[in-house]
Scaffold this motif. Structure first.
Motif: not given
Length: 158
Positions: A116-121, A81-88
């Motif tokens: 990559t996915f943007t993680i909701p707050h 996870i980097d800056n609310n971005i989940l990378s697989i």
């Protein structure tokens, strides 16, 4: 490539249309070469992992990401996870070396992908977990308490 056959849409006769009834020379070559030299020579080319499909499930308490990626080891995965971005990401290398009396054959392969996915707050990023079993990668993204769905509260009239 298929050859176009003219159809009559107006009162013109087929001979008056601008279509050529014989295929052009380039399309004729494409037909011959396309059928004879298609994917036969490339049957083992780029047979690595394609971009896997993902299921995202939104339940009351968490988001769940399911990804079907069979044949991998846990060590092949890079999940961060980097800056609310989940990378697989996955990087897989295979190599085999067969030696017999009269020949030696060595084959190797490499495949990779990254999603990559943007993680909701509403997700509690400190408690994200992942597991991999039976070819299925599951990533659990628990929701914050304030984002969880509350049960219906019955209000009585006074």
């Amino acid at each position: 490539m298929s050859t176009l056959i003219p159809t009559v849409k107006s009162s013109k006769k087929p001979a008056e249309t601008n279509f050529n009834l014989l295929p052009s020379l380039p399309s004729w070559f494409d037909d011959i070469l396309g059928k004879g030299l298609g994917t036969e020579f490339m049957s083992n080319f780029n047979t690595g992992i394609t971009l896997p499909a993902v299921n995202v499930i939104n339940s009351d308490n968490e988001f769940l990401i399911d990804m079907a990626v069979p044949g991998l080891k846990k060590s092949d995965f890079d999940i961060n996870i980097d800056n609310n971005i989940l990378s697989i990401g996955v990087e897989s290398k295979t190599e085999s070396n067969v030696k017999k009396e009269n020949y030696t054959r060595r084959e190797f392969g490499y495949s990779s992908f990254k999603r990559t996915f943007t993680i909701p707050h509403s997700v509690n990023t400190d408690e994200i977990s992942a597991d991999y079993a039976d070819g299925i990668l599951k990533i659990h993204l628990p929701k914050r308490d304030e984002a969880k769905r509350k049960p219906i509260k019955q209000i009585k009239l006074s």
